[in-house]
Design an enzyme around this catalytic site. Structure first.
Site, short mmCIF file in Angstrom:
data_model
loop_
_atom_site.label_atom_id
_atom_site.label_comp_id
_atom_site.label_asym_id
_atom_site.label_seq_id
_atom_site.Cartn_x
_atom_site.Cartn_y
_atom_site.Cartn_z
N ALA A 1 -14.15 131.11 50.91
CA ALA A 1 -13.74 130.04 49.98
C ALA A 1 -12.24 130.08 49.67
O ALA A 1 -11.64 129.03 49.41
CB ALA A 1 -14.55 130.14 48.69
N GLU B 1 -7.78 132.81 62.43
CA GLU B 1 -8.65 132.36 61.32
C GLU B 1 -10.02 132.00 61.90
O GLU B 1 -10.09 131.28 62.89
CB GLU B 1 -8.01 131.12 60.67
N TYR C 1 -25.40 129.96 57.45
CA TYR C 1 -24.70 131.17 57.89
C TYR C 1 -25.56 132.12 58.73
O TYR C 1 -25.07 133.17 59.17
CB TYR C 1 -24.15 131.91 56.67
N ARG D 1 -27.58 134.81 52.31
CA ARG D 1 -26.91 133.67 51.73
C ARG D 1 -27.08 132.43 52.61
O ARG D 1 -26.66 132.43 53.77
CB ARG D 1 -25.42 134.00 51.62
N ASN E 1 -11.61 135.81 58.03
CA ASN E 1 -12.42 134.76 57.42
C ASN E 1 -12.24 134.90 55.91
O ASN E 1 -12.89 135.73 55.27
CB ASN E 1 -13.90 134.89 57.81
N SER F 1 -19.25 128.48 59.92
CA SER F 1 -19.69 127.08 59.96
C SER F 1 -18.54 126.19 60.41
O SER F 1 -17.36 126.59 60.37
CB SER F 1 -20.16 126.66 58.57
N ARG G 1 -18.47 119.61 56.84
CA ARG G 1 -19.00 119.87 55.49
C ARG G 1 -18.18 119.11 54.44
O ARG G 1 -17.50 118.15 54.77
CB ARG G 1 -19.02 121.39 55.26
N HIS H 1 -14.22 130.80 60.98
CA HIS H 1 -15.28 130.38 60.07
C HIS H 1 -16.58 130.33 60.84
O HIS H 1 -16.59 129.93 62.01
CB HIS H 1 -14.97 129.01 59.44
N HIS I 1 -9.58 127.69 51.23
CA HIS I 1 -9.33 126.32 50.74
C HIS I 1 -8.54 126.29 49.44
O HIS I 1 -8.22 125.21 48.94
CB HIS I 1 -10.67 125.60 50.54
N ARG J 1 -13.55 121.54 51.99
CA ARG J 1 -13.51 122.60 53.01
C ARG J 1 -12.62 122.22 54.21
O ARG J 1 -12.45 123.00 55.14
CB ARG J 1 -14.91 122.95 53.50
N PRO K 1 -14.73 136.40 50.12
CA PRO K 1 -15.81 136.40 49.13
C PRO K 1 -17.15 135.88 49.66
O PRO K 1 -17.20 134.91 50.41
CB PRO K 1 -15.28 135.50 48.02
N ASN K 2 -18.18 136.56 49.22
CA ASN K 2 -19.59 136.20 49.48
C ASN K 2 -20.06 136.50 50.90
O ASN K 2 -21.24 136.35 51.21
CB ASN K 2 -19.86 134.73 49.13
C1 DQA Z 1 -16.81 129.92 55.56
C2 DQA Z 1 -16.63 128.47 55.14
C3 DQA Z 1 -16.10 128.35 53.73
O1 DQA Z 1 -15.94 126.99 53.37
C4 DQA Z 1 -17.06 129.00 52.76
O2 DQA Z 1 -16.53 128.97 51.45
C5 DQA Z 1 -17.45 130.38 53.15
C6 DQA Z 1 -17.67 130.68 54.56
C7 DQA Z 1 -17.48 130.06 56.94
O3 DQA Z 1 -17.37 131.14 57.51
O4 DQA Z 1 -18.10 129.12 57.43
O5 DQA Z 1 -17.70 131.22 52.30
O6 DQA Z 1 -15.52 130.52 55.63
#
Ligand code: DQA
Length: 139
Positions: free
Chosen positions: A75, A96, A23, A18, A72, A100, A105, A98, A78, A109, A10-11
Protein backbone atom coordinates in the site's frame (compact mmCIF):
# COMPACT_ATOMS: atom_id res chain seq x y z
CA UNK A 1 27.79 -14.62 -6.10
CA UNK A 2 25.08 -12.01 -6.75
CA UNK A 3 23.35 -10.61 -3.68
CA UNK A 4 19.68 -9.79 -4.02
CA UNK A 5 17.09 -8.84 -1.44
CA UNK A 6 13.31 -8.99 -1.53
CA UNK A 7 11.71 -6.21 0.52
CA UNK A 8 8.01 -6.59 1.25
CA UNK A 9 5.78 -3.89 2.72
CA UNK A 10 2.66 -3.83 4.87
CA UNK A 11 0.27 -6.77 5.14
CA UNK A 12 2.38 -9.01 2.93
CA UNK A 13 3.21 -11.02 6.07
CA UNK A 14 -0.42 -12.19 5.80
CA UNK A 15 -0.02 -13.78 2.36
CA UNK A 16 -1.85 -17.10 2.31
CA UNK A 17 -4.57 -15.77 4.63
CA UNK A 18 -5.21 -12.35 3.16
CA UNK A 19 -7.79 -12.01 0.33
CA UNK A 20 -6.68 -15.29 -1.31
CA UNK A 21 -8.83 -14.53 -4.39
CA UNK A 22 -6.44 -11.64 -5.11
CA UNK A 23 -3.15 -12.71 -3.53
CA UNK A 24 -3.35 -16.52 -3.64
CA UNK A 25 -3.23 -19.10 -0.86
CA UNK A 26 0.52 -19.67 -0.58
CA UNK A 27 2.49 -18.16 2.31
CA UNK A 28 5.47 -16.03 1.37
CA UNK A 29 7.78 -18.20 3.48
CA UNK A 30 6.84 -21.25 1.40
CA UNK A 31 7.31 -19.32 -1.83
CA UNK A 32 10.65 -17.91 -0.64
CA UNK A 33 11.95 -21.46 -0.09
CA UNK A 34 11.01 -22.32 -3.67
CA UNK A 35 12.82 -19.20 -4.94
CA UNK A 36 15.88 -19.97 -2.82
CA UNK A 37 16.22 -23.46 -4.23
CA UNK A 38 15.53 -22.32 -7.79
CA UNK A 39 18.11 -19.51 -7.55
CA UNK A 40 20.72 -21.36 -5.51
CA UNK A 41 23.54 -19.49 -7.26
CA UNK A 42 22.25 -16.21 -5.83
CA UNK A 43 22.35 -15.00 -2.22
CA UNK A 44 18.70 -14.16 -1.69
CA UNK A 45 17.79 -12.22 1.46
CA UNK A 46 14.35 -11.23 2.65
CA UNK A 47 12.91 -8.40 4.74
CA UNK A 48 9.30 -7.56 5.54
CA UNK A 49 7.91 -4.71 7.59
CA UNK A 50 4.56 -3.07 8.16
CA UNK A 51 6.35 0.16 9.11
CA UNK A 52 7.22 2.77 6.49
CA UNK A 53 10.40 4.03 8.20
CA UNK A 54 11.74 0.50 8.60
CA UNK A 55 11.33 -0.05 4.87
CA UNK A 56 13.22 3.19 4.19
CA UNK A 57 15.99 2.15 6.62
CA UNK A 58 16.33 -1.22 4.87
CA UNK A 59 16.42 0.40 1.41
CA UNK A 60 19.20 2.73 2.60
CA UNK A 61 21.12 -0.15 4.18
CA UNK A 62 20.81 -2.51 1.21
CA UNK A 63 20.99 0.20 -1.41
CA UNK A 64 24.77 0.60 -1.47
CA UNK A 65 25.83 -3.03 -1.08
CA UNK A 66 23.39 -5.40 -2.84
CA UNK A 67 23.31 -6.06 -6.58
CA UNK A 68 19.54 -5.76 -6.78
CA UNK A 69 16.43 -5.07 -4.75
CA UNK A 70 13.01 -6.57 -5.48
CA UNK A 71 10.54 -4.22 -3.80
CA UNK A 72 6.85 -4.73 -3.16
CA UNK A 73 6.03 -1.70 -1.03
CA UNK A 74 2.36 -2.82 -1.05
CA UNK A 75 0.00 0.00 0.00
CA UNK A 76 2.93 2.41 0.58
CA UNK A 77 3.55 2.26 -3.18
CA UNK A 78 0.57 4.53 -3.61
CA UNK A 79 1.20 6.90 -0.72
CA UNK A 80 4.87 7.13 0.25
CA UNK A 81 6.97 9.98 -1.11
CA UNK A 82 9.62 8.85 1.42
CA UNK A 83 9.96 5.36 -0.07
CA UNK A 84 10.02 6.84 -3.59
CA UNK A 85 12.77 9.25 -2.51
CA UNK A 86 14.76 6.38 -0.94
CA UNK A 87 14.56 4.36 -4.18
CA UNK A 88 15.80 7.44 -6.04
CA UNK A 89 18.63 8.05 -3.55
CA UNK A 90 20.24 4.61 -3.51
CA UNK A 91 22.67 3.09 -6.02
CA UNK A 92 21.32 -0.48 -6.16
CA UNK A 93 18.75 -0.94 -8.93
CA UNK A 94 15.22 -1.64 -7.71
CA UNK A 95 12.60 -3.69 -9.53
CA UNK A 96 9.10 -2.82 -8.31
CA UNK A 97 6.76 -5.80 -8.11
CA UNK A 98 3.11 -6.35 -7.36
CA UNK A 99 1.27 -9.63 -7.06
CA UNK A 100 -1.95 -8.23 -8.49
CA UNK A 101 -2.45 -6.10 -11.58
CA UNK A 102 -2.87 -2.81 -9.77
CA UNK A 103 -4.14 -1.16 -12.97
CA UNK A 104 -7.18 -3.42 -13.07
CA UNK A 105 -8.09 -2.42 -9.49
CA UNK A 106 -9.20 0.79 -7.76
CA UNK A 107 -7.94 4.10 -9.22
CA UNK A 108 -5.86 4.87 -6.09
CA UNK A 109 -3.72 1.81 -6.89
CA UNK A 110 -2.79 3.22 -10.32
CA UNK A 111 -0.46 5.79 -8.73
CA UNK A 112 3.07 4.70 -7.74
CA UNK A 113 5.70 6.87 -6.07
CA UNK A 114 8.29 4.20 -6.90
CA UNK A 115 7.90 3.40 -10.61
CA UNK A 116 9.66 6.53 -11.91
CA UNK A 117 12.82 5.61 -9.97
CA UNK A 118 12.70 1.84 -10.54
CA UNK A 119 14.72 -0.10 -13.08
CA UNK A 120 11.48 -1.76 -14.10
CA UNK A 121 8.06 -2.78 -12.89
CA UNK A 122 6.54 -6.29 -12.91
CA UNK A 123 2.94 -6.75 -11.84
CA UNK A 124 -0.06 -8.98 -12.18
CA UNK A 125 1.60 -12.41 -12.35
CA UNK A 126 0.80 -13.49 -8.81
CA UNK A 127 3.82 -14.57 -6.76
CA UNK A 128 5.53 -15.33 -10.08
CA UNK A 129 6.10 -11.54 -10.32
CA UNK A 130 8.94 -11.98 -7.77
CA UNK A 131 10.47 -14.81 -9.80
CA UNK A 132 10.42 -12.66 -12.95
CA UNK A 133 12.04 -9.77 -11.06
CA UNK A 134 14.87 -12.01 -9.83
CA UNK A 135 15.27 -13.34 -13.36
CA UNK A 136 15.72 -9.76 -14.59
CA UNK A 137 18.76 -9.36 -12.31
CA UNK A 138 20.53 -12.51 -13.45
CA UNK A 139 20.03 -12.19 -17.22
C1 DQA B 1 0.10 -5.05 -3.87
C2 DQA B 1 -0.92 -4.10 -4.45
C3 DQA B 1 -1.20 -2.94 -3.52
O1 DQA B 1 -2.16 -2.06 -4.09
C4 DQA B 1 -1.74 -3.45 -2.20
O2 DQA B 1 -1.92 -2.39 -1.30
C5 DQA B 1 -0.91 -4.53 -1.61
C6 DQA B 1 -0.30 -5.53 -2.48
C7 DQA B 1 0.31 -6.31 -4.73
O3 DQA B 1 1.32 -6.97 -4.55
O4 DQA B 1 -0.54 -6.63 -5.57
O5 DQA B 1 -0.82 -4.65 -0.39
O6 DQA B 1 1.35 -4.38 -3.78
Amino acid sequence: MKQLIIINGPNLNLLGKREPEIYGSQTFDDYLNILKSKYNKVKLDYFQSNIEGELINKLQEAGFSYDGIVLNAAAYTHTSVGIGDAVKAIETPVVEVHISNTFSREAFRHQSYISAHAKGVILGFGLKSYDLAIESFIL
